[in-house]
Design an enzyme around this catalytic site. Sequence first.
Site, mmCIF file in Angstrom:
data_model
loop_
_atom_site.group_PDB
_atom_site.id
_atom_site.type_symbol
_atom_site.label_atom_id
_atom_site.label_comp_id
_atom_site.label_asym_id
_atom_site.label_seq_id
_atom_site.Cartn_x
_atom_site.Cartn_y
_atom_site.Cartn_z
ATOM 1 N N ARG A 1 -5.761 6.234 -7.310
ATOM 2 C CA ARG A 1 -6.592 5.315 -8.079
ATOM 3 C C ARG A 1 -7.521 6.157 -8.947
ATOM 4 O O ARG A 1 -7.909 7.256 -8.565
ATOM 5 C CB ARG A 1 -7.398 4.404 -7.165
ATOM 6 C CG ARG A 1 -6.552 3.547 -6.219
ATOM 7 C CD ARG A 1 -7.431 2.728 -5.291
ATOM 8 N NE ARG A 1 -6.635 1.907 -4.380
ATOM 9 C CZ ARG A 1 -6.240 2.275 -3.164
ATOM 10 N NH1 ARG A 1 -6.592 3.487 -2.723
ATOM 11 N NH2 ARG A 1 -5.527 1.481 -2.408
ATOM 12 N N LYS B 1 -10.088 3.510 -0.360
ATOM 13 C CA LYS B 1 -10.828 2.275 -0.125
ATOM 14 C C LYS B 1 -11.253 2.168 1.331
ATOM 15 O O LYS B 1 -10.514 2.561 2.237
ATOM 16 C CB LYS B 1 -9.954 1.057 -0.490
ATOM 17 C CG LYS B 1 -9.835 0.801 -1.980
ATOM 18 C CD LYS B 1 -9.099 -0.498 -2.236
ATOM 19 C CE LYS B 1 -9.080 -0.848 -3.717
ATOM 20 N NZ LYS B 1 -8.375 -2.125 -3.975
ATOM 21 N N HIS C 1 -4.152 2.906 -14.316
ATOM 22 C CA HIS C 1 -3.317 2.179 -13.357
ATOM 23 C C HIS C 1 -1.865 2.111 -13.815
ATOM 24 O O HIS C 1 -0.949 2.039 -12.987
ATOM 25 C CB HIS C 1 -3.866 0.764 -13.145
ATOM 26 C CG HIS C 1 -3.784 0.305 -11.724
ATOM 27 N ND1 HIS C 1 -4.535 0.858 -10.706
ATOM 28 C CD2 HIS C 1 -2.994 -0.634 -11.133
ATOM 29 C CE1 HIS C 1 -4.237 0.266 -9.566
ATOM 30 N NE2 HIS C 1 -3.303 -0.634 -9.798
ATOM 31 N N ARG D 1 -0.418 5.186 -12.540
ATOM 32 C CA ARG D 1 -0.216 5.009 -11.088
ATOM 33 C C ARG D 1 1.056 4.198 -10.822
ATOM 34 O O ARG D 1 1.860 4.552 -9.960
ATOM 35 C CB ARG D 1 -1.440 4.308 -10.506
ATOM 36 C CG ARG D 1 -1.368 3.943 -9.015
ATOM 37 C CD ARG D 1 -2.731 3.419 -8.589
ATOM 38 N NE ARG D 1 -2.726 2.614 -7.392
ATOM 39 C CZ ARG D 1 -2.872 3.087 -6.149
ATOM 40 N NH1 ARG D 1 -3.007 4.385 -5.958
ATOM 41 N NH2 ARG D 1 -2.887 2.271 -5.109
ATOM 42 N N HIS E 1 -1.977 1.933 0.202
ATOM 43 C CA HIS E 1 -1.965 0.495 0.445
ATOM 44 C C HIS E 1 -2.059 0.236 1.952
ATOM 45 O O HIS E 1 -1.301 0.812 2.727
ATOM 46 C CB HIS E 1 -0.670 -0.133 -0.085
ATOM 47 C CG HIS E 1 -0.602 -0.181 -1.573
ATOM 48 N ND1 HIS E 1 0.581 -0.352 -2.269
ATOM 49 C CD2 HIS E 1 -1.570 -0.084 -2.527
ATOM 50 C CE1 HIS E 1 0.341 -0.361 -3.567
ATOM 51 N NE2 HIS E 1 -0.960 -0.196 -3.745
ATOM 52 N N TYR F 1 7.223 -3.202 -6.146
ATOM 53 C CA TYR F 1 8.161 -2.214 -6.685
ATOM 54 C C TYR F 1 9.590 -2.451 -6.215
ATOM 55 O O TYR F 1 10.478 -1.674 -6.546
ATOM 56 C CB TYR F 1 7.715 -0.805 -6.292
ATOM 57 C CG TYR F 1 6.330 -0.468 -6.793
ATOM 58 C CD1 TYR F 1 6.099 -0.231 -8.147
ATOM 59 C CD2 TYR F 1 5.247 -0.413 -5.931
ATOM 60 C CE1 TYR F 1 4.825 0.052 -8.619
ATOM 61 C CE2 TYR F 1 3.969 -0.123 -6.386
ATOM 62 C CZ TYR F 1 3.773 0.106 -7.734
ATOM 63 O OH TYR F 1 2.497 0.379 -8.190
#
Length: 340
Positions: free
Chosen positions: A191, A215, A286, A289, A312, A321
């Site tokens: 990110r 995160k 992004h 990414r 994730h 994806y």
Amino acid sequence: DRDVTGVQTCALPISCEYWPTESLQMSFKQFCKYCIIGKMNVKDGNSLALSAPMQSFLHFCRVEKGLSHNSLASYQFDLERFAAFLPVPDSSALPEHLKSYVDGLFADGKSASTIARHIATLRNYYMFLTREGVVPVNPAEHLTAPKQWNSLPKYLNREEIEKLIEAPPLSKPNGMRDRAMIELLYATGLRVSELCKLEVSSLQDGMNVLRVLGKGGKQRLVPYGEVAAIAVERYVREGRGMLLKGKASRYLFVSSRGGALTRQRFWNLLKGYGKQVGIFRKLTPHVVRHSFATHLVENGADLRSVQVMLGHSDISTTQIYTHVAQRHLREIVNRHHPRA
């Protein structure tokens, strides 16, 4: 006040026989450097509209849940808007008030994803108030988010990625930095906030592995290739010191002031490099990414591995994806099946 040299000064209203009055005269910069007021983040007047329960909720999200600065800013923005709308205190809000607020978001033309975020904020907030005993019944319990279409991720093809990486000039220290950042972004799929907050200590010497703080304060190890490693090593060896000019910084990618390069600044730099090589559609970190993940899946990487590298927490987020994997399988069938 200003002294005879024209320097703005602060006269502190302290009287003590042990402290000569003249010693209490200091420049305004010196005062702000040592005064806690100078270090406080003063925000616009809207932040004063937050109720005590709202402030407690944000404190809970920061301390207990460990949410990132960007997530906290989103929560605060949503709560400020909600507080400005409410005709009653937020602890007295009824389901009708919340429904009317959400209807207003639709009327303002907000996107489904934006409305879903506002609803998630309200549900989390009132869940917190219910658990703390501030409200007896959760008024947001039956709020439902609007249906969102799963749009396919935008990504660059390999030729565009190569052009983008080669755009920053290696003859300048900031060009070395930008080349290393784009190389590392494409090599790891970080990110943009993770990329900009990397520290020198995040590099594992000789291992081509990054220690990334993602995160929720979660750490993960992300490998990267030799090409990116060479770009980063060159920047650290030749460009970083020239940018710092003797200043010290713990951050890997620095501005000329010695602090971390901001994500907004990198975003603008990336957009500029994109236009320079003919990529005029909306280009963001992004998108790079997404390109990282898409090209991995195209070359046979399994979704679980991509999930770990992207950071994730849920595999369902990585499943956007699968369209790439399905297309790749179709190509294999068409190429190798005798009756395709």
